[in-house]
Scaffold this active site. Structure first.
Site, PDB file in Angstrom:
ATOM      1  N   GLY A 185       4.981  -6.499   1.335  1.00  0.00           N
ATOM      2  CA  GLY A 185       3.699  -5.970   0.899  1.00  0.00           C
ATOM      3  C   GLY A 185       3.626  -5.894  -0.603  1.00  0.00           C
ATOM      4  O   GLY A 185       4.635  -6.065  -1.302  1.00  0.00           O
ATOM      5  N   LEU A 192       9.488  -4.376  -4.872  1.00  0.00           N
ATOM      6  CA  LEU A 192       9.510  -5.432  -5.880  1.00  0.00           C
ATOM      7  C   LEU A 192       9.485  -4.856  -7.293  1.00  0.00           C
ATOM      8  O   LEU A 192       9.909  -5.518  -8.229  1.00  0.00           O
ATOM      9  CB  LEU A 192       8.318  -6.375  -5.677  1.00  0.00           C
ATOM     10  CG  LEU A 192       8.295  -7.159  -4.359  1.00  0.00           C
ATOM     11  CD1 LEU A 192       6.988  -7.943  -4.243  1.00  0.00           C
ATOM     12  CD2 LEU A 192       9.490  -8.093  -4.247  1.00  0.00           C
ATOM     13  N   HIS A 241       4.310   3.018   2.264  1.00  0.00           N
ATOM     14  CA  HIS A 241       4.924   2.612   0.994  1.00  0.00           C
ATOM     15  C   HIS A 241       3.875   1.988   0.061  1.00  0.00           C
ATOM     16  O   HIS A 241       3.786   2.347  -1.112  1.00  0.00           O
ATOM     17  CB  HIS A 241       6.055   1.609   1.281  1.00  0.00           C
ATOM     18  CG  HIS A 241       6.683   1.035   0.053  1.00  0.00           C
ATOM     19  ND1 HIS A 241       7.983   1.310  -0.314  1.00  0.00           N
ATOM     20  CD2 HIS A 241       6.199   0.182  -0.896  1.00  0.00           C
ATOM     21  CE1 HIS A 241       8.250   0.674  -1.451  1.00  0.00           C
ATOM     22  NE2 HIS A 241       7.201  -0.035  -1.809  1.00  0.00           N
TER      23      HIS A 241
HETATM   24 NI    NI Z   1       6.729  -1.196  -3.499  1.00  0.00          NI
END
Ligand code: NI
Length: 184
Positions: free
Chosen positions: A47, A101, A142
């Site tokens: 995501g 990320l 998240h």
């Molecule tokens: Ni994240």
């Protein structure tokens, strides 16, 4: 295809509360979502949230499909969710490993609601409403946290379960897969 640079933890743009999207089906919104999907795919993430590429908008994308990293996870169709709202369905919390990320090379155990309902809008402005559980629910929580300026390390409760992937693996906390890229 435009893969955008993903901001890393410490960049203040990740700490902002993102603005609601007020105009749907615009060229700008379509372009933003395309860039987000391209970036998520290039980075092999589950995501991505708009603030992670420096855009102040309540937009998230996510997808979990046949990922060898999550063999037991139910697949989640590619979803674009704008102005999302999450409602927990009960009090049950579930601890699970997360990465991001924006926090490369690290993993941490985070408690999340196990069962949620989430709602929001498509790029065209159509309403989406779904019930989700387990990993699907975790990914959505998240990503939506990013819209409120929250990164998963801020949700870590036990810091003995937070660290660098290779060190955690060496100490037997979890089995890294051959393609151990950040999931979210
Ligand atoms: Ni994240």
């Amino acid at each position: 295809m435009t893969v955008r640079k993903v901001l890393r933890m410490g960049d203040t743009r990740l700490s902002r509360v993102a603005s609601e999207v007020t105009s749907f089906d615009t060229t700008e919104l379509h372009q933003l979502v395309e860039d987000m999907l391209d970036t998520m795919q290039a980075e092999n993430g589950a995501g991505l949230a708009a603030p992670q590429i420096g855009v102040d908008a309540r937009v998230v994308v996510f997808e979990v499909a046949d990922n060898p990293r999550y063999p037991e996870a139910e697949s989640v169709p590619r979803t674009i969710l704008i102005n999302p709202v999450i409602t927990p369905l009960d009090e049950e919390m579930q601890a699970g490993w997360e990465g991001c990320l924006s926090v490369p090379g690290m993993r941490g155990v985070v408690p999340r609601h196990r069962r949620i309902r989430y709602a929001g809008y498509t790029v065209a402005g159509d309403r989406i409403e779904r019930v989700a559980s387990d990993f699907h629910a975790r990914v959505v929580q998240h990503e939506c946290d990013h819209l409120d300026g929250i990164l998963y390390p801020q949700r870590v409760v036990d810091f003995s379960l937070f660290g660098f992937i290779d060190e955690l693996a060496a100490s037997g906390h979890f089995e890294p897969s051959p393609c151990d890229d950040p999931p979210e």
